[in-house]
Design an enzyme around this catalytic site. Structure first.
Site, mmCIF file in Angstrom:
data_model
loop_
_atom_site.group_PDB
_atom_site.id
_atom_site.type_symbol
_atom_site.label_atom_id
_atom_site.label_comp_id
_atom_site.label_asym_id
_atom_site.label_seq_id
_atom_site.Cartn_x
_atom_site.Cartn_y
_atom_site.Cartn_z
ATOM 1 N N TYR A 1 -70.690 -85.991 -1.658
ATOM 2 C CA TYR A 1 -71.060 -86.141 -0.257
ATOM 3 C C TYR A 1 -71.798 -87.454 -0.117
ATOM 4 O O TYR A 1 -72.670 -87.777 -0.920
ATOM 5 C CB TYR A 1 -71.967 -84.985 0.186
ATOM 6 C CG TYR A 1 -72.498 -85.151 1.592
ATOM 7 C CD1 TYR A 1 -73.675 -85.860 1.835
ATOM 8 C CD2 TYR A 1 -71.812 -84.624 2.680
ATOM 9 C CE1 TYR A 1 -74.141 -86.040 3.122
ATOM 10 C CE2 TYR A 1 -72.285 -84.792 3.979
ATOM 11 C CZ TYR A 1 -73.455 -85.505 4.189
ATOM 12 O OH TYR A 1 -73.909 -85.680 5.469
ATOM 13 N N GLU B 1 -70.510 -90.508 7.924
ATOM 14 C CA GLU B 1 -70.516 -89.402 6.976
ATOM 15 C C GLU B 1 -69.166 -89.293 6.280
ATOM 16 O O GLU B 1 -68.129 -89.177 6.942
ATOM 17 C CB GLU B 1 -70.830 -88.105 7.726
ATOM 18 C CG GLU B 1 -71.003 -86.908 6.803
ATOM 19 C CD GLU B 1 -71.274 -85.632 7.584
ATOM 20 O OE1 GLU B 1 -70.511 -85.365 8.517
ATOM 21 O OE2 GLU B 1 -72.236 -84.916 7.253
#
Lengths: 305, 420
Positions: B123, B213
């Site tokens: 992530y 993101e």
């Protein structure tokens, strides 16, 4: 004295504070310069690059903050400059080391404010209030901002708020219940700003005329929670305790939606009104759930002290 | 930690763009993604699928909401024919996820992407930290990629690593390498990952992002590092200097009323209630919704006319509020600082004349030029329920809405018209 505390003192504006206005020749600047002068604020000049040497509203205009300070001895500046140029105006004020800068502008890009704020915390001469705020007023003495002056009365309550118009509600209510105000500080609704709740609370706790405090917050971020922790330590129960009342706007705002203010986003359960109210109550703050009861709530807190 | 500030919903005030556009941006900045192209028709989808380097591909509905994968918005297909069939289903229909509400959001485009096999998933995000001492851009990384990061944050916070960026000094390669290492990238791909972090930070800064993101940032079976998914949001305040980016906005993904509001430069968010609100200042607007609620009513919207609104904008605000058929009463709460009450009054009068308003309007004005405003309204002969106290005004608007609601249900026509 640590940097932050030194700059806190420059928030203490008073009748003798002399102020100039960056962006004064614009429409907003002009309107509010007149308002300030009507209130008795000592406005000593304006700054508009390219218009140095001219006059406006009977006052001299300068090209830069530095020049204006030298010529007039100004110790505060109000910035009414559009978003694309506002960050630079703040930078200029900081470079000129003016003790107090108040930036009214809404809509400054966040990246710009991060840069401005980074410079601010690395110096100790200039205190910034805002941006995206109504300004600061010392009731009865000095007004640096856009607030309607005539609802204020010289009194004993210090008010700090993220919101502009909601602050005016609080001012009117505290005037109506006979308490009046000392300093009303609009810290603004942006994510990155020059003065936070704790800075304002520090001033109120130190100011002998301020005998009660009203703290108005809203959803998003953790500033109110941090302020509550600060009060637990610095405003404990006892003879020096100053009663604090509060209100949090946005109880009914749905999560995930940004309601106007850059800072007003709830996310992942954090930044909710409920969390802030709980933290404030835990710190002994008298929280009301109605925006119409702010004046009554601080009155009750003071009477019952 | 506010990783998902705007990723989870289409927040009006932070621009969200479609995934294929985000992929394009990343590619522009030198960050590799799986190869993919956008299709607006099933035939296009077929052609794209045929020409992709892998036999399988992924068809992704271009809808601005999270939760696509769980609701049939993202599917792996094994042939160009299947890609065509799936595109046929998706294009032209609405995708409903937990975040879109019941009506869902229209899908007009699909993104047809080559299938890559992630070996390890990470992530990675860049967002803005809003603390008092730690503030500004922050890189966030975790070895737990490909899954719900908020769960990870809740159950295993040590798995999340942050690197704050000093905006004056900039992001250093040293910081990037440290992050890559802590995230668990194997030694042979740490440099590539670190290089990507630098490139993405450049994108973040140059394009005034509020959130970038990548979930997951993957190391695939060939050892290459790729951004497999991307969500990028942009600071609305920077619109004036990011014209190219803001032109990418898909207005069809937003609430129709909010689109109209934006055109008049009004800050409007539609809600579900029946009392329309017109207020100046976001804090006061939220408080007005709060106090309506306190008195048992239900706000129909959040609307902040701001400090410099013109009489025209006020009129447009009324038009917007009354275009919502659920609205049964309106509460105007204006405390004039920069906002002048007489301007509001002019707007109300203009609105009443032009829009033929039938529902009751409760007006509460305070502050700059309030006496002028009251005079204007008085002289106009309008039957506006006016009130000086916020509490009384809120109560009145709730009562008025109840009356309208009751009479509606009884098929009873009560004329609240405002004679001029």
């Amino acid at each position: 004295m640590p940097r932050r505390a030194r700059t806190c003192l420059s928030i203490r504006i008073r009748k003798s504070s002399s102020r100039k206005i960056q962006g004064m020749t614009g429409k907003q600047g002009t309107f509010h310069a007149m308002g300030a002068m009507d209130y008795g604020t000592q406005v000593v000049g304006g700054v508009t690059p390219g218009k140095g040497g001219t006059t406006h509203l009977g006052l001299p205009i300068f090209n830069t903050v530095g020049e204006a300070m030298e010529a007039t001895g100004a110790n505060a500046t109000a910035i009414y400059v559009p978003p694309f140029a506002a960050a630079k105006s703040i930078d200029e004020a900081v470079e000129a080391e003016i003790p107090l800068a108040v930036c009214i502008t809404e809509g400054i890009p966040e990246m710009d404010m991060v840069q401005v704020k980074t410079k601010l915390v690395r110096q100790g001469k200039t205190r910034l209030i805002g941006p995206n705020c109504p300004g600061i007023i010392r009731a009865g003495q000095c007004k640096i901002g856009i607030m309607p002056a005539d609802i204020h009365t010289d009194g004993i309550i210090g008010i700090v708020s993220k919101s502009g118009t909601l602050t005016y509600e609080a001012v009117q209510q505290t005037s109506e219940v006979g308490l009046g105000q000392t300093y009303c500080i609009g810290i603004g609704g942006d994510a990155f700003s020059g003065t936070n709740f704790i800075d304002a609370l520090e001033l109120f706790l130190q100011d002998p005329k301020t005998r009660g405090i009203l703290m108005i917050g809203e959803i998003g971020g953790g500033a109110e929670e941090a302020a509550s922790e600060y009060l637990k330590v610095h405003n404990p129960q006892g003879p020096n305790h100053k009663p604090v009342a509060g209100f949090i706007a946005g109880v009914t705002a749905p999560p995930g939606r940004r309601m106007g203010h850059a800072g007003a986003i709830i996310s992942g359960g954090k930044g909710t009104a409920a969390a802030k109210i709980a933290a404030m109550k835990d710190a002994g703050i008298h929280v009301t759930n109605s925006p119409a009861e702010m004046g009554k709530t601080i009155l009750r807190a003071i009477i019952n002290k | 930690m506010f990783i998902r500030t705007a990723a989870a919903t289409v927040a009006r005030r932070q621009l969200s763009i479609h995934e294929y556009m985000s992929f394009n941006l990343l590619n522009q900045y030198g960050v590799k993604t799986p190869e993919g192209h956008m299709a607006t028709s099933p035939e296009q989808a077929f052609d794209i699928a045929k020409n992709l380097p892998t036999p399988d591909c992924v068809v992704k509905a271009q809808v601005l909401a999270g939760g696509r994968g769980l609701n049939g918005g993202v599917k792996i297909v094994y042939s160009p024919e299947d890609a065509k069939a799936l595109a046929e289903q998706m294009i032209g229909s609405d995708l409903i996820t937990k975040q879109t509400g019941e009506q869902g959001r229209p899908c007009e485009k699909v993104f047809v992407v080559e299938r890559r096999y992630p070996r390890r998933e990470y992530y990675f995000a860049i967002t803005m930290e809003r603390g008092a001492t730690k503030f500004g851009p922050v890189l966030v990384g975790s070895a737990s990629g490909g899954m719900n990061i908020e769960e990870v944050a809740a159950t295993n916070p040590e798995a999340i690593i942050k690197e704050h960026v000093d905006i004056e000094a900039g992001l250093s390669m040293e910081q990037c390498k440290r992050l890559a290492s802590k995230m668990g990238f194997p030694a042979y791909s740490q440099d590539e990952a670190a290089d990507y972090f630098m490139k993405m930070y450049k994108l973040f800064k140059e394009k005034d992002c509020s959130l970038l993101e990548i979930n997951p940032l993957a190391e695939d079976s060939t050892g290459e590092v790729l951004a497999m998914d991307a969500k990028i949001n942009f600071d609305e305040n920077a619109a004036y200097r990011q014209k190219d980016i803001f032109e990418l906005r898909d207005w069809k993904q937003e609430d129709e009323r909010e689109v109209i509001a934006a055109q008049s430069d009004l800050n409007y968010i539609g809600l579900d209630g029946n009392i329309g609100c017109l207020v100046n200042g976001a804090g006061l607007a939220m408080s007005t919704m709060d106090i309506i609620s306190l008195h048992g009513g239900s706000p129909a919207n959040f609307l902040d006319v701001g400090g410099g609104a013109t009489a025209d904008q006020v009129k447009e605000a009324f038009r917007l509020i009354t275009s919502d058929s659920k609205v049964e009463a309106i509460l105007v709460n204006i405390f004039g600082g920069i906002m002048r009450c007489d301007v509001i009054a002019q707007g109300i009068i203009a609105a009443a004349k032009e829009l033929d308003l039938k529902i009751p309007i409760v007006v509460r004005l305070q502050g700059t030029r309030v006496d002028d405003a009251k005079a204007l309204i008085g002289q106009s002969g309008l039957k506006i329920l006016s009130c000086d106290s916020l509490d009384e005004a809120a109560k009145m608007s709730v009562k008025m809405a109840e009356i309208v609601n009751l009479t509606k249900n009884q098929n009873f026509q009560v004329d609240f018209s405002l004679p001029i």
